[in-house]
Design a protein around this motif. Structure first.
Motif, PDB file in Angstrom:
ATOM      1  N   UNK A 177       0.847  -1.204   0.000  1.00  0.00           N
ATOM      2  CA  UNK A 177       0.000   0.000   0.000  1.00  0.00           C
ATOM      3  C   UNK A 177       0.879   1.250   0.000  1.00  0.00           C
ATOM      4  N   UNK A 178       1.925   1.221   0.795  1.00  0.00           N
ATOM      5  CA  UNK A 178       2.853   2.358   0.853  1.00  0.00           C
ATOM      6  C   UNK A 178       3.484   2.615  -0.512  1.00  0.00           C
ATOM      7  N   UNK A 179       3.905   1.556  -1.172  1.00  0.00           N
ATOM      8  CA  UNK A 179       4.549   1.694  -2.488  1.00  0.00           C
ATOM      9  C   UNK A 179       3.571   2.286  -3.502  1.00  0.00           C
ATOM     10  N   UNK A 180       2.369   1.720  -3.553  1.00  0.00           N
ATOM     11  CA  UNK A 180       1.399   2.143  -4.563  1.00  0.00           C
ATOM     12  C   UNK A 180       0.901   3.561  -4.314  1.00  0.00           C
ATOM     13  N   UNK A 181       0.586   3.897  -3.079  1.00  0.00           N
ATOM     14  CA  UNK A 181       0.066   5.231  -2.809  1.00  0.00           C
ATOM     15  C   UNK A 181       1.159   6.287  -2.920  1.00  0.00           C
ATOM     16  N   UNK A 182       2.380   5.918  -2.565  1.00  0.00           N
ATOM     17  CA  UNK A 182       3.482   6.851  -2.762  1.00  0.00           C
ATOM     18  C   UNK A 182       3.674   7.156  -4.240  1.00  0.00           C
ATOM     19  N   UNK A 183       3.627   6.106  -5.063  1.00  0.00           N
ATOM     20  CA  UNK A 183       3.759   6.299  -6.504  1.00  0.00           C
ATOM     21  C   UNK A 183       2.597   7.120  -7.051  1.00  0.00           C
TER      22      UNK A 183
ATOM     23  N   UNK B 140      -9.295   8.850  -4.424  1.00  0.00           N
ATOM     24  CA  UNK B 140      -9.098   9.962  -5.344  1.00  0.00           C
ATOM     25  C   UNK B 140      -7.622  10.115  -5.718  1.00  0.00           C
ATOM     26  N   UNK B 141      -6.754   9.914  -4.737  1.00  0.00           N
ATOM     27  CA  UNK B 141      -5.323  10.003  -4.986  1.00  0.00           C
ATOM     28  C   UNK B 141      -4.893   8.985  -6.043  1.00  0.00           C
ATOM     29  N   UNK B 142      -5.342   7.752  -5.858  1.00  0.00           N
ATOM     30  CA  UNK B 142      -4.972   6.687  -6.795  1.00  0.00           C
ATOM     31  C   UNK B 142      -5.623   6.928  -8.159  1.00  0.00           C
ATOM     32  N   UNK B 143      -6.863   7.367  -8.151  1.00  0.00           N
ATOM     33  CA  UNK B 143      -7.541   7.710  -9.399  1.00  0.00           C
ATOM     34  C   UNK B 143      -6.772   8.808 -10.144  1.00  0.00           C
ATOM     35  N   UNK B 144      -6.253   9.753  -9.393  1.00  0.00           N
ATOM     36  CA  UNK B 144      -5.531  10.864  -9.989  1.00  0.00           C
ATOM     37  C   UNK B 144      -4.195  10.482 -10.596  1.00  0.00           C
ATOM     38  N   UNK B 145      -3.703   9.287 -10.267  1.00  0.00           N
ATOM     39  CA  UNK B 145      -2.435   8.842 -10.855  1.00  0.00           C
ATOM     40  C   UNK B 145      -2.552   8.620 -12.353  1.00  0.00           C
TER      41      UNK B 145
ATOM     42  N   UNK C 153      -3.712   2.911 -15.001  1.00  0.00           N
ATOM     43  CA  UNK C 153      -4.697   1.839 -14.825  1.00  0.00           C
ATOM     44  C   UNK C 153      -4.106   0.604 -14.170  1.00  0.00           C
ATOM     45  N   UNK C 154      -2.855   0.290 -14.435  1.00  0.00           N
ATOM     46  CA  UNK C 154      -2.232  -0.875 -13.801  1.00  0.00           C
ATOM     47  C   UNK C 154      -2.090  -0.653 -12.302  1.00  0.00           C
TER      48      UNK C 154
END
Length: 229
Positions: A91-97, A143-148, A151-152
């Motif tokens: 989770x830390x890796x993905x949300x940080x990215x 929203x943060x992840x959507x804003x990235x 799609x992967x």
């Protein structure tokens, strides 16, 4: 409770609607970790035959949400402490990215949505409305992840959140004294860095936020399992 048409798109099959509703109940905590799931009871509750329920349980097992034990029964998966830690690492890796990628995109719609989220979150924290703040935390991260706009990343994130049953863990985290206010402050810091287009710092602060959340979750889980005097 029979399934309504709005649990999935109108053209979705009954099985898909059963899967979606059962997934929602597990990830939201309506079905508790370790809870036994009866095919017959679920079929009656959803107003369907046992076949779509059985197929739904098989699908949810592949997603790591339920465990089917032959000749014993089906149970909501209860992640071990190690599994929770491992999932939080991802989770830390993905949300940080996601924070870094969003910072690189400039002025996009998600920024205004995140800003509106924080306005409401500030009010909820000030009023001591922790249940409402927990909902806003989930929205902020989504929203943060959507804003990235990746799609992967979004696909892996959704699977991860389902396996964590994150809505339940958010409530555990926010039960720690002072955590709602600190969490809200951390969200503000992340968004400020994203707006400043400082992707590296946004990623670093977001990762620190996830680690703080993990620590609060583990404290809460320890308190829940400790023997009482």
């Amino acid at each position: 409770m029979s399934l309504s048409e709005d649990t999935a798109s109108p053209g979705a099959s009954m099985q898909a609607r059963v899967i979606a509703e059962m997934r929602r109940r597990i990830t939201s905590g309506d079905f508790a970790a370790g809870e036994s799931l009866s095919e017959l009871a679920l079929a009656e509750d959803f107003g369907v035959s046992r076949t779509p329920v059985r197929e739904a349980l098989k699908q949810l097992q592949t997603e790591g949400l339920v465990e089917i034990r032959p000749r014993v029964g089906t149970f909501v998966t209860e992640p071990s402490r190690r599994e929770v830690v491992e999932l939080f690492v991802m989770k830390e890796v993905l949300e940080g990215a996601a924070a870094r990628l969003l910072a690189q995109r400039g002025q996009v719609a998600e920024l205004d949505l995140l800003e509106a989220n924080l306005v409401e979150a500030d009010r909820a924290v000030a009023a001591g409305q922790h249940a409402r703040y927990a909902e806003l935390v989930l929205d902020f991260h989504d929203l943060l992840v959507q804003g990235s706009d990746n799609r992967k990343l979004q696909s892996h994130y959704r699977t991860l959140m389902n396996q964590l049953a994150y809505a339940r863990l958010v409530r555990t985290s926010l039960s720690q004294p002072g955590r709602p206010s600190k969490s809200d402050q951390e969200h503000h810091q992340v968004l400020d860095l994203i707006r400043a287009k400082d992707g590296d710092s946004a990623e670093q602060v977001m990762r620190e936020h996830v680690r703080a959340s993990q620590r609060a979750v583990l404290i809460g889980l320890n308190a829940a399992t400790s023997p009482r005097s």
